[in-house]
Design an enzyme around this catalytic site. Structure first.
Site, PDB file in Angstrom:
ATOM      1  N   LYS A 150      53.456  42.996  29.015  1.00 37.96           N
ATOM      2  CA  LYS A 150      52.770  44.162  29.590  1.00 37.96           C
ATOM      3  C   LYS A 150      52.781  43.986  31.106  1.00 37.96           C
ATOM      4  CE  LYS A 150      48.930  45.183  31.149  1.00 37.96           C
ATOM      5  NZ  LYS A 150      49.422  45.982  32.311  1.00 37.96           N
ATOM      6  N   GLU A 197      47.661  32.111  36.140  1.00 39.99           N
ATOM      7  CA  GLU A 197      48.132  31.966  37.528  1.00 39.99           C
ATOM      8  C   GLU A 197      47.380  33.018  38.321  1.00 39.99           C
ATOM      9  OE1 GLU A 197      50.194  29.626  38.367  1.00 39.99           O
ATOM     10  OE2 GLU A 197      50.889  29.042  36.383  1.00 39.99           O
ATOM     11  N   CYS A 235      50.208  35.605  46.531  1.00 40.01           N
ATOM     12  CA  CYS A 235      49.073  34.775  46.109  1.00 40.01           C
ATOM     13  C   CYS A 235      49.002  33.468  46.895  1.00 40.01           C
ATOM     14  CB  CYS A 235      49.189  34.479  44.622  1.00 40.01           C
ATOM     15  SG  CYS A 235      50.820  33.878  44.176  1.00 40.01           S
ATOM     16  N   GLU A 263      40.284  36.869  48.930  1.00 36.82           N
ATOM     17  CA  GLU A 263      41.712  37.149  49.037  1.00 36.82           C
ATOM     18  C   GLU A 263      41.853  38.583  49.558  1.00 36.82           C
ATOM     19  OE1 GLU A 263      43.718  37.395  45.232  1.00 36.82           O
ATOM     20  OE2 GLU A 263      45.296  36.104  46.028  1.00 36.82           O
TER      21      GLU A 263
HETATM   22  P1  NAD Z   1      45.188  42.403  38.507  1.00 38.99           P
HETATM   23  O1  NAD Z   1      44.420  41.244  37.972  1.00 38.99           O
HETATM   24  O2  NAD Z   1      44.466  43.628  38.853  1.00 38.99           O
HETATM   25  O3  NAD Z   1      46.295  42.847  37.443  1.00 38.99           O
HETATM   26  C1  NAD Z   1      47.255  41.942  36.955  1.00 38.99           C
HETATM   27  C2  NAD Z   1      47.680  42.373  35.576  1.00 38.99           C
HETATM   28  O4  NAD Z   1      46.580  42.217  34.697  1.00 38.99           O
HETATM   29  C3  NAD Z   1      48.118  43.830  35.479  1.00 38.99           C
HETATM   30  O5  NAD Z   1      49.184  43.920  34.549  1.00 38.99           O
HETATM   31  C4  NAD Z   1      46.864  44.507  34.917  1.00 38.99           C
HETATM   32  O6  NAD Z   1      47.143  45.670  34.189  1.00 38.99           O
HETATM   33  C5  NAD Z   1      46.320  43.415  34.010  1.00 38.99           C
HETATM   34  N1  NAD Z   1      44.890  43.450  33.770  1.00 38.99           N
HETATM   35  C6  NAD Z   1      43.902  43.875  34.599  1.00 38.99           C
HETATM   36  N2  NAD Z   1      42.707  43.730  33.996  1.00 38.99           N
HETATM   37  C7  NAD Z   1      42.943  43.192  32.769  1.00 38.99           C
HETATM   38  C8  NAD Z   1      42.112  42.838  31.669  1.00 38.99           C
HETATM   39  N3  NAD Z   1      40.789  42.976  31.715  1.00 38.99           N
HETATM   40  N4  NAD Z   1      42.704  42.333  30.560  1.00 38.99           N
HETATM   41  C9  NAD Z   1      44.038  42.168  30.500  1.00 38.99           C
HETATM   42  N5  NAD Z   1      44.873  42.516  31.499  1.00 38.99           N
HETATM   43  C10 NAD Z   1      44.331  43.013  32.622  1.00 38.99           C
HETATM   44  O7  NAD Z   1      46.040  41.816  39.710  1.00 38.99           O
HETATM   45  P2  NAD Z   1      47.083  42.583  40.631  1.00 38.99           P
HETATM   46  O8  NAD Z   1      46.291  43.369  41.619  1.00 38.99           O
HETATM   47  O9  NAD Z   1      48.106  43.252  39.806  1.00 38.99           O
HETATM   48  O10 NAD Z   1      47.818  41.340  41.340  1.00 38.99           O
HETATM   49  C11 NAD Z   1      47.339  40.694  42.433  1.00 38.99           C
HETATM   50  C12 NAD Z   1      46.654  39.401  42.012  1.00 38.99           C
HETATM   51  O11 NAD Z   1      47.575  38.545  41.341  1.00 38.99           O
HETATM   52  C13 NAD Z   1      46.182  38.610  43.212  1.00 38.99           C
HETATM   53  O12 NAD Z   1      44.909  38.106  42.971  1.00 38.99           O
HETATM   54  C14 NAD Z   1      47.211  37.484  43.315  1.00 38.99           C
HETATM   55  O13 NAD Z   1      46.761  36.345  43.983  1.00 38.99           O
HETATM   56  C15 NAD Z   1      47.513  37.224  41.888  1.00 38.99           C
HETATM   57  N6  NAD Z   1      48.814  36.534  41.747  1.00 38.99           N
HETATM   58  C16 NAD Z   1      48.830  35.200  41.424  1.00 38.99           C
HETATM   59  C17 NAD Z   1      50.041  34.516  41.307  1.00 38.99           C
HETATM   60  C18 NAD Z   1      50.081  33.051  40.932  1.00 38.99           C
HETATM   61  O14 NAD Z   1      51.135  32.580  40.500  1.00 38.99           O
HETATM   62  N7  NAD Z   1      49.002  32.311  41.060  1.00 38.99           N
HETATM   63  C19 NAD Z   1      51.229  35.197  41.515  1.00 38.99           C
HETATM   64  C20 NAD Z   1      51.189  36.546  41.845  1.00 38.99           C
HETATM   65  C21 NAD Z   1      49.961  37.211  41.943  1.00 38.99           C
END
Ligand code: NAD
Length: 477
Positions: free
Chosen positions: A171, A246, A280, A380
């Protein structure tokens, strides 16, 4: 406008269970470029059932068969490389040059890194005590990915799942679904059996939560915000599945006075602004030794002023827009918080850059005299925003660097090799970059503390998707 309302389930592009359209916007123009469907628990059920059925035979394929499939996927990805780069520019707003050289390139790099690791993987070994240890695919995996480095995350999850003999349901982020659908077309063309890889689009609260809770999912691999990672862990808890996370970061970058200040400070600021600050592991907290503080501030002011925003459809080293209106609002709120809390604004600030009224563009922004307790030092921001903080001693620098809930990456700039090793050993972070040392494909990527608990890429990334079985035989007579 593209019609991308179907999902990829059991080797076919199928209609969603219910009509629930979402428009995908180009962040530079704010215009729709495609329409997708938001999936429901019914779509997730169908995809999980297909993956569960496929696991019966795919889990028993040989390592050589899976290597051949991955080599085919690599050749297809390389052939369709430019299409991937263009898709990322259109839906993420990554400038054309950056899309081609970085955002699309990770799809090749991680795939090669996993192919190398798979060739070295020992699926069966004898323990010193005579027992036999076997590594087996964990089962049906739910993969949830973010929008900021979308192909990076897809490759880091889909490839190890397919490599180890697992089956999966992906997803992707609802903000950048098109690169994931292109990836699905590549997996299909490579000839993976039906049901081995499935894709359902949707948001976190519905499709995402349905996946995390599903009783037939054996493992959740999640990348995204710490907030959503906690939700996934809670949803997964009732079925005791493995969860690898992650998550976010607020990475410190310690600049000692003995570093090559001009070169390292310039490179660090550009790294912080790369991908519009939406990384990130970006070095967002620059901790600077007091004796060179004024020099660093002067360099930062100059580099910040020289950083330009621009149209992502054009080649160049400029910064593109943020991905969405929501992201734009979040970044604006944090820039305003920085001003409100009394940090010294060196460059940028609230509002859009001149001439960029349309699109989610923000001004590259640098604050000096930041206190580590301010919101811009703790949260962040996920935009091109840098916080500069002074320190007096090595001990203080280490304490400030570790004074964060996160622990993804850390950066050290120093001309003293021994100091670099000494400081790196004390930083509570999963990855430490010294004097610009890059992250290489195949090395583990992941964080300490609230930055997560998994390690992606190479051998460590494969191990996350494997179960360990010990076989005990009676002592030889
Ligand atoms: P987000 O958490 O809003 O969404 C990420 C994914 O999770 C999306 O596919 C979203 O639809 C899904 N999601 C959201 N709420 C959910 C829930 N309750 N249950 C299941 N799935 C859910 O994050 P974003 O805004 O898409 O991405 C940015 C974030 O990702 C930042 O915090 C960044 O640091 C982190 N990130 C971390 C890494 C790493 O390797 N550590 C890499 C890339 C991004």
């Amino acid at each position: 406008m593209l019609d991308k309302r179907k999902f990829y389930i059991n080797g076919e592009w199928v209609e969603p269970a219910a009509q629930n359209d979402l428009y995908v916007l180009n962040p530079a123009t704010e215009k729709p470029i495609a329409v997708i469907s938001l999936g429901t628990a019914v779509d997730i059920d169908r995809a999980v059932a297909a993956a569960k059925k496929a696991f019966e035979s795919y889990s028993r394929t040989s390592l050589e068969e899976r290597l051949a499939l991955l080599e085919r996927l690599l050749a297809i990805y390389e052939r369709r490389y430019d299409e991937m780069a263009d898709t990322l520019t259109a839906e993420l707003g990554a400038p054309k040059t950056m899309s081609r050289e970085q955002q699309a390139d990770v799809g090749v790099g991680h795939l090669k890194g996993y192919i190398d690791a798979l060739k070295r993987l020992k699926l069966r070994e004898k323990l010193p005590n005579g027992d036999t240890l076997m590594r087996e695919p964990i089962g049906v995996c739910g993969l949830i990915t973010p929008w900021n480095w979308p192909v990076n995350q897809i490759a880091l999850k889909v490839v190890p799942a397919l490599a180890t003999g697992c089956t999966c349901v992906l997803k992707p982020s609802e903000f950048t679904p098109l690169n994931a659908m292109l990836y699905a077309e590549m997996v299909e063309e490579a000839g993976f059996p039906p049901g081995v890889f499935n894709l359902v689009n949707g948001d976190g609260l519905h499709a995402g939560a349905a996946l995390s809770k599903h009783k037939d999912i054996d493992m959740m691999s999640f990348t995204g915000s710490t907030r959503a990672g906690i939700a996934v862990s809670k949803d997964a808890a009732d079925t005791v599945k493995r969860v690898t996370l992650e998550l976010g970061g607020k990475s410190p970058n310690i600049v000692f006075a003995d570093a090559d200040i001009e070169e390292r400070v310039t490179a660090s600021i550009l790294e912080c602004f790369n991908n519009s600050g939406q990384s990130c592991d970006a070095p967002t907290r620059m901790l600077v030794e007091r004796s060179v503080y004024d020099d660093v501030v002067a360099i930062a002011r100059r580099v910040g002023r020289e950083a330009t925003v621009g149209d992502p459809s054009k080649e160049g080293a400029h910064i593109g827009p943020l991905v969405s209106h929501i992201q734009f609002e979040r970044v604006q709120a944090l820039i305003e918080a920085g001003v409100g809390e009394g940090a010294r604004l060196l460059v940028g600030g609230p509002g859009k850059p001149e001439g960029f009224e349309t699109g989610y563009f923000v001004k590259p922004t640098i604050f000096a005299d930041v206190d580590n307790s301010m919101r811009i030092a703790r949260e962040e921001v996920f935009g091109p925003v840098l916080a500069i903080i002074p320190f007096d001693t090595e001990e203080e620098a280490i304490a400030l660097a570790n004074d964060t809930n996160y622990g993804l990456a850390a950066y050290v700039q120093t001309g003293d090799r021994q100091r670099a090793e000494r400081v790196a050993a004390r930083l509570r972070a999963g990855m430490v970059h010294i004097n610009g040392g890059p992250h290489r494909y195949g090395s583990p990527f992941g964080g300490y503390k609230q930055s997560g608990n998994g390690r992606e890429g190479g051998t460590f990334g494969l191990e996350d998707f494997l179960e360990v079985k010990t076989v005990h035989l009676p002592d030889a007579a």
